[in-house]
Design a protein around this motif. Structure first.
Motif, short mmCIF file in Angstrom:
data_model
loop_
_atom_site.label_atom_id
_atom_site.label_comp_id
_atom_site.label_asym_id
_atom_site.label_seq_id
_atom_site.Cartn_x
_atom_site.Cartn_y
_atom_site.Cartn_z
N SER A 67 -12.65 151.86 27.79
CA SER A 67 -13.78 152.68 28.19
C SER A 67 -14.15 152.40 29.64
CB SER A 67 -14.98 152.39 27.29
OG SER A 67 -15.45 151.07 27.51
N ASP A 93 -7.91 169.00 32.16
CA ASP A 93 -8.74 168.35 31.16
C ASP A 93 -10.02 167.90 31.85
OD1 ASP A 93 -9.61 167.16 28.75
OD2 ASP A 93 -7.57 166.53 28.26
N SER A 94 -10.90 167.26 31.10
CA SER A 94 -12.20 166.84 31.65
C SER A 94 -12.06 165.49 32.35
CB SER A 94 -13.23 166.75 30.52
OG SER A 94 -12.75 165.92 29.47
N ARG A 113 -12.59 161.80 28.55
CA ARG A 113 -13.46 161.53 27.40
C ARG A 113 -13.73 160.02 27.26
NH1 ARG A 113 -10.15 165.61 26.43
NH2 ARG A 113 -8.50 164.26 25.60
N ASN A 114 -14.07 159.41 28.40
CA ASN A 114 -14.42 157.99 28.50
C ASN A 114 -13.28 157.07 28.07
OD1 ASN A 114 -16.23 155.93 29.24
ND2 ASN A 114 -16.85 155.61 27.11
#
Length: 217
Positions: A67, A93-94, A113-114
């Protein structure tokens, strides 16, 4: 040069050695050697192999898919460094890119996504002993995996890969015998897209030699 520039240069990694060695022609634009942002879809749902490579920082390690909190716990911002939040080098992607930069060292991550899909550490003006010790540290830590080496007079690369996880160490030395290290950990698809691979390193060396020869002529 900020860490974003170093990240982009690592994507076309031999460009880094051209700048550091002082061989780049007048008016050389680092961005000119970096293609448009590639589009990559990355999965973070797979499990890491027990021998998957990782980054080392003192007594801490950083693995792929960690993370953001885990990444900056392993690589905390030192006193006097500044944070950055940059446009990521990938589309599709994000992606989120952030990190910190001090006078001689930088650290950055790309998250989805972290989850870390790329982490990059840079060292400026390191002495030969420190560069050698860093490489030995990774060689010992990655045992029994043996690195693939791409040596040259412009830059040398070491690649460790297990499954989808890849570690790259790139060392360059300028005409004043100052060394720079780039240590990158990432998903193989991400690193392939950003030219952090053995075939891309070999190709970039050939292209760099041609550019240097053209500049001399």
């Amino acid at each position: 040069m900020n860490l974003k520039s170093k990240l982009l240069l690592a994507c076309k990694s031999i460009a880094l050695s051209l700048l550091i060695s002082g061989c780049a022609p007048s008016g050389f634009d680092p961005g000119s050697m970096v293609a448009n942002k590639p589009t990559v879809q990355v999965s973070t749902g797979w499990s890491l192999d027990e021998h998957a490579p990782y980054l080392i920082h003192g007594d801490s390690i950083l693995r792929l898919h960690s993370s953001e909190e885990e990444a900056f716990n392993a690589f905390p911002r030192p006193r006097g460094a500044y944070d950055f939040f940059e446009d990521p080098p990938l589309d599709g992607d994000s992606y989120v890119a952030k990190g910190w930069q001090s006078g001689a060292e930088g650290f950055g991550i790309v998250l989805v996504r972290n989850r870390v899909v790329l982490a990059l550490q840079t060292f400026d003006n390191v002495d030969a002993d420190t560069a050698s010790q860093t490489l030995q540290l990774y060689e010992q830590a990655m045992t029994p995996t043996v690195p693939e080496v791409v040596p040259s007079e412009l830059a040398s690369y070491w690649f460790w890969e297990t499954g989808q996880a890849r570690l790259m160490v790139c060392q360059t030395t300028d005409s004043k015998h100052k060394n720079q290290l780039v240590v990158a950990l990432g998903d193989a698809d991400v690193m392939n897209a950003l030219r952090m691979s053995r075939p891309a390193a070999s190709q970039d060396i050939v292209e760099a030699r041609a550019k240097l020869q053209s500049g001399k002529e």
